[in-house]
Design a protein around this motif. Structure first.
Motif, PDB file in Angstrom:
ATOM      1  N   VAL A 269       0.824  -1.213   0.000  1.00 23.61           N
ATOM      2  CA  VAL A 269       0.000   0.000   0.000  1.00 23.61           C
ATOM      3  C   VAL A 269       0.856   1.259   0.000  1.00 23.61           C
ATOM      4  CG1 VAL A 269      -1.968  -1.161   1.061  1.00 23.61           C
ATOM      5  CG2 VAL A 269      -0.303  -0.015   2.516  1.00 23.61           C
ATOM      6  N   HIS A 270       2.149   1.124   0.311  1.00 22.41           N
ATOM      7  CA  HIS A 270       3.050   2.272   0.201  1.00 22.41           C
ATOM      8  C   HIS A 270       3.192   2.732  -1.251  1.00 22.41           C
ATOM      9  CE1 HIS A 270       4.596   2.593   4.320  1.00 22.41           C
ATOM     10  NE2 HIS A 270       5.239   3.664   3.900  1.00 22.41           N
TER      11      HIS A 270
ATOM     12  N   ARG B  54      -4.353   8.120  13.300  1.00 20.92           N
ATOM     13  CA  ARG B  54      -4.809   7.165  14.311  1.00 20.92           C
ATOM     14  C   ARG B  54      -6.016   7.708  15.070  1.00 20.92           C
ATOM     15  NH1 ARG B  54       0.956   4.753  16.643  1.00 20.92           N
ATOM     16  NH2 ARG B  54       1.203   3.175  15.008  1.00 20.92           N
ATOM     17  N   ARG B  55      -6.009   8.997  15.355  1.00 24.30           N
ATOM     18  CA  ARG B  55      -7.173   9.595  16.012  1.00 24.30           C
ATOM     19  C   ARG B  55      -8.398   9.528  15.099  1.00 24.30           C
ATOM     20  NH1 ARG B  55      -9.983  13.899  15.663  1.00 24.30           N
ATOM     21  NH2 ARG B  55      -8.606  14.809  14.095  1.00 24.30           N
ATOM     22  N   GLU B  56      -8.197   9.817  13.823  1.00 24.34           N
ATOM     23  CA  GLU B  56      -9.319   9.785  12.879  1.00 24.34           C
ATOM     24  C   GLU B  56      -9.880   8.372  12.720  1.00 24.34           C
ATOM     25  OE1 GLU B  56      -7.638  13.523  10.170  1.00 24.34           O
ATOM     26  OE2 GLU B  56      -7.658  11.495   9.349  1.00 24.34           O
TER      27      GLU B  56
ATOM     28  N   VAL C 294      -4.140   5.649   4.381  1.00 19.84           N
ATOM     29  CA  VAL C 294      -4.645   5.085   5.633  1.00 19.84           C
ATOM     30  C   VAL C 294      -6.174   5.096   5.650  1.00 19.84           C
ATOM     31  CG1 VAL C 294      -4.726   5.342   8.142  1.00 19.84           C
ATOM     32  CG2 VAL C 294      -2.566   5.672   6.941  1.00 19.84           C
ATOM     33  N   HIS C 295      -6.775   6.109   5.104  1.00 23.21           N
ATOM     34  CA  HIS C 295      -8.246   6.142   5.043  1.00 23.21           C
ATOM     35  C   HIS C 295      -8.784   5.040   4.130  1.00 23.21           C
ATOM     36  CE1 HIS C 295      -9.450  10.278   6.807  1.00 23.21           C
ATOM     37  NE2 HIS C 295      -8.404   9.793   7.428  1.00 23.21           N
ATOM     38  N   GLN C 296      -8.010   4.671   3.112  1.00 20.47           N
ATOM     39  CA  GLN C 296      -8.422   3.568   2.238  1.00 20.47           C
ATOM     40  C   GLN C 296      -8.189   2.211   2.894  1.00 20.47           C
ATOM     41  OE1 GLN C 296      -6.753   3.931  -1.835  1.00 20.47           O
ATOM     42  NE2 GLN C 296      -6.327   6.052  -1.325  1.00 20.47           N
TER      43      GLN C 296
ATOM     44  N   ALA D 162       2.469  13.894   3.685  1.00 16.83           N
ATOM     45  CA  ALA D 162       1.451  13.857   4.734  1.00 16.83           C
ATOM     46  C   ALA D 162       0.071  13.545   4.170  1.00 16.83           C
ATOM     47  CB  ALA D 162       1.428  15.191   5.479  1.00 16.83           C
ATOM     48  N   GLU D 163      -0.285  14.218   3.096  1.00 19.14           N
ATOM     49  CA  GLU D 163      -1.641  14.062   2.553  1.00 19.14           C
ATOM     50  C   GLU D 163      -1.843  12.702   1.896  1.00 19.14           C
ATOM     51  OE1 GLU D 163      -1.942  17.490   0.051  1.00 19.14           O
ATOM     52  OE2 GLU D 163      -2.577  18.813   1.701  1.00 19.14           O
TER      53      GLU D 163
END
Length: 241
Positions: free
Chosen positions: A88-89, A169-171, A114-116, A107-108
């Motif tokens: 996934v990287h 991680r918070r999200e 990570v959201h995917q 960052a973006e």
């Protein structure tokens, strides 16, 4: 089976990591196999049901092969997780001119990946990822920081990575809590609102009360961008000093 175990042990003894290790010769069998297929199946399992759903036995079932066949390609679950993270990287490749654009892109795109793949939030951090896709990400970032003093490169990258990991991680934790409780952020705030009002009315937390009542309430995207801007502005000041 003994031949498979021998190959795995030989690779461990000789120090060959999974990205260097050759795959077994292809065989004309009903279910052809490769590391790419194994990793793809594992990623799909994790995307659907989280890391807890990933095991060599479950991956083998998806691929319609016996679990022992997988050991010709990977030594165990830890290697499989490393391969999944590196796969996934491929979606994390910074672009843009100059260090600031590259770090913002890092960052973006990390956040987007990570959201995917929510499970990635549980595996980021710790020891550096050294697979080919992760190394390509690192190369792109370091090359964009070519004008930065060599001693500052890694601390700068580490600061951005730490910010991103903490934020995502918070999200993801918020997403998981919403699924577990059936309560989105607005409903959670409405439920806890009366308690906070009663607590703030005591006068014990005046600074918090002012921020909660008067400050602008940004959504997750805005919060991420604002925090990232603060960090990049601080890096700019430090690098120009």
């Amino acid at each position: 089976m003994l031949d498979t175990v021998y190959r795995v042990m030989r690779c461990i003894v000789t120090g060959m990591v999974v990205w260097e290790r050759p795959e077994p010769p292809s065989r004309p069998v009903p279910s052809p196999l490769s590391r790419e297929r194994i990793v793809r199946a594992a990623v799909e399992l994790a995307d659907a049901d989280g890391l807890a759903a990933v095991s060599l036995r479950k991956v083998a079932t998806v691929l319609d092969v016996g679990p022992m066949r997988l050991y010709g390609y990977i030594a165990g679950k830890e290697e499989l997780l490393d391969l999944m993270v590196d796969a996934v990287h491929a979606g994390i490749l910074p672009t843009g001119d100059g260090w600031r654009a590259a770090l913002r892109s890092l960052a973006e795109t990390t956040r987007s990946v990570v959201h995917q793949h929510e499970w990635l939030a549980d595996l980021l951090g710790g020891r550096p990822q050294l697979g080919p896709h992760a190394l390509a990400t690192g190369e792109a970032v370091v090359a964009a920081l070519g004008d930065v003093d060599v001693d500052d490169v890694m601390p700068v990258v580490a600061a951005v990575n730490a910010y991103v990991i903490g934020a995502v991680r918070r999200e993801i934790a918020e997403r998981r809590a919403e699924r577990a409780t059936g309560m989105d952020e607005q409903r959670w705030q409405a439920t806890l609102g009366p308690y906070l009002e009663r607590t703030f009315a005591t006068g014990r937390f005046p600074a918090l009360a002012t921020v909660v009542r008067d400050a602008a309430h940004s959504d997750a995207d805005q919060t991420f961008r604002i925090g990232l801007d603060f960090l990049l502005d601080g890096i700019a000041v430090r690098l120009s000093g």
